[in-house]
Enzyme design. Sequence first.
Site, PDB file in Angstrom:
ATOM      1  N   SER A 158      -0.588  -7.718  14.362  1.00 30.55           N
ATOM      2  CA  SER A 158       0.641  -7.902  13.598  1.00 30.55           C
ATOM      3  C   SER A 158       1.459  -9.078  14.149  1.00 30.55           C
ATOM      4  O   SER A 158       0.996 -10.213  14.135  1.00 30.55           O
ATOM      5  CB  SER A 158       1.437  -6.596  13.590  1.00 30.55           C
ATOM      6  OG  SER A 158       2.446  -6.614  12.615  1.00 30.55           O
ATOM      7  N   ASP A 252      -2.114  -3.456   2.663  1.00 33.39           N
ATOM      8  CA  ASP A 252      -1.147  -4.063   3.567  1.00 33.39           C
ATOM      9  C   ASP A 252      -0.654  -5.356   2.922  1.00 33.39           C
ATOM     10  O   ASP A 252      -1.477  -6.176   2.489  1.00 33.39           O
ATOM     11  CB  ASP A 252      -1.842  -4.352   4.903  1.00 33.39           C
ATOM     12  CG  ASP A 252      -0.927  -4.948   5.970  1.00 33.39           C
ATOM     13  OD1 ASP A 252       0.232  -5.281   5.671  1.00 33.39           O
ATOM     14  OD2 ASP A 252      -1.393  -5.102   7.117  1.00 33.39           O
ATOM     15  N   HIS A 282      -1.595  -0.963   7.525  1.00 32.99           N
ATOM     16  CA  HIS A 282      -1.039  -1.646   8.686  1.00 32.99           C
ATOM     17  C   HIS A 282      -0.831  -0.647   9.831  1.00 32.99           C
ATOM     18  O   HIS A 282      -0.394   0.473   9.620  1.00 32.99           O
ATOM     19  CB  HIS A 282       0.301  -2.282   8.311  1.00 32.99           C
ATOM     20  CG  HIS A 282       0.768  -3.305   9.281  1.00 32.99           C
ATOM     21  ND1 HIS A 282       0.298  -4.597   9.283  1.00 32.99           N
ATOM     22  CD2 HIS A 282       1.654  -3.229  10.303  1.00 32.99           C
ATOM     23  CE1 HIS A 282       0.878  -5.277  10.255  1.00 32.99           C
ATOM     24  NE2 HIS A 282       1.701  -4.467  10.892  1.00 32.99           N
TER      25      HIS A 282
END
Length: 315
Positions: A158, A252, A282
């Site tokens: 991320s 996502d 995610h």
Amino acid sequence: MRPSPYDTLIDDETWSFIDKSNAFYPADATSLDHAGQRRVYDELCQAFDAGRPPSVTVRDFSVRGPQAPIPLRQYLPDASAPKACVLYLHGGGFVLGGLESHDSICAEICDRTGYQVISVDYRLAPEHLHPAQVEDALATFRHVASDYALPIILCGDSAGGNLAAAVASATRGQALAPAAQVLIYPALGADTSKGTFVSHAHAPMLTTADMLYYDDLRSGGASPVDEPLFTPLAAPNFTGIPPTLVFTAECDPLSGDGPDYCARLTRTGGKAICFEEKGLVHGYLRARHSVLRARDSFARMISGIKTLGAGEWPY
């Protein structure tokens, strides 16, 4: 009632992971201050923590940073001298997380690859605005690269994937450069008004609104979208970026960033491949022990890290 199309894309195991994760967030979660949000996130990560494999030795230390010492955590395998080093940059929207939130993930990477892993506790927003996070990531990379005569693989999930890509861009063509990078559902700066930011705007676990919120916190409300150290996809030149593996979750908003980044890299002669993990969301690294799809994806990551650390490209 589960929202369409996710009622068919996401299997029951993954829904259980989503439901368990969402249970940590109170109804007034959006009104929590940053300390409160960090507390909830840390509790969530701890609930999914699998513990460290007994074969891994851990040492905390720090290196000099641009403004203050940068805390690091080193993971070493017991079996043999590691042949590569993984520099791990944690996720959390540049606002959440640290050494504890990703501790078991880093320990398992060390155990399953046989490589040294160093986790970076970079400064967080909004107390420290961009470019503080990139500065800490770069300073740590340069320290590790000068101290260890090993191939260094940048790895991050991320927000950490964003920082890894920024380091790869900032060091291209330099004497101290990473051997490879592995980016896990990374935030690379694609246009949030189109693509998967629209088709998955309301995905479970992360929404497009969440992404914009974290970008604003990191930048102080003025995101520099044309700056490669903030937005890796804005780099004018991808020549010299090391071999790259990207793993995205199908469900996502960020899932479109990976293919775009890899396409730009390969157009300049680089090596890159993107794996879209079907039916995943995610943050699925935390589900690697409870969801078969996440377990399989993590195994692909481990295999990729081992291969890249050996200087191979079988893709």
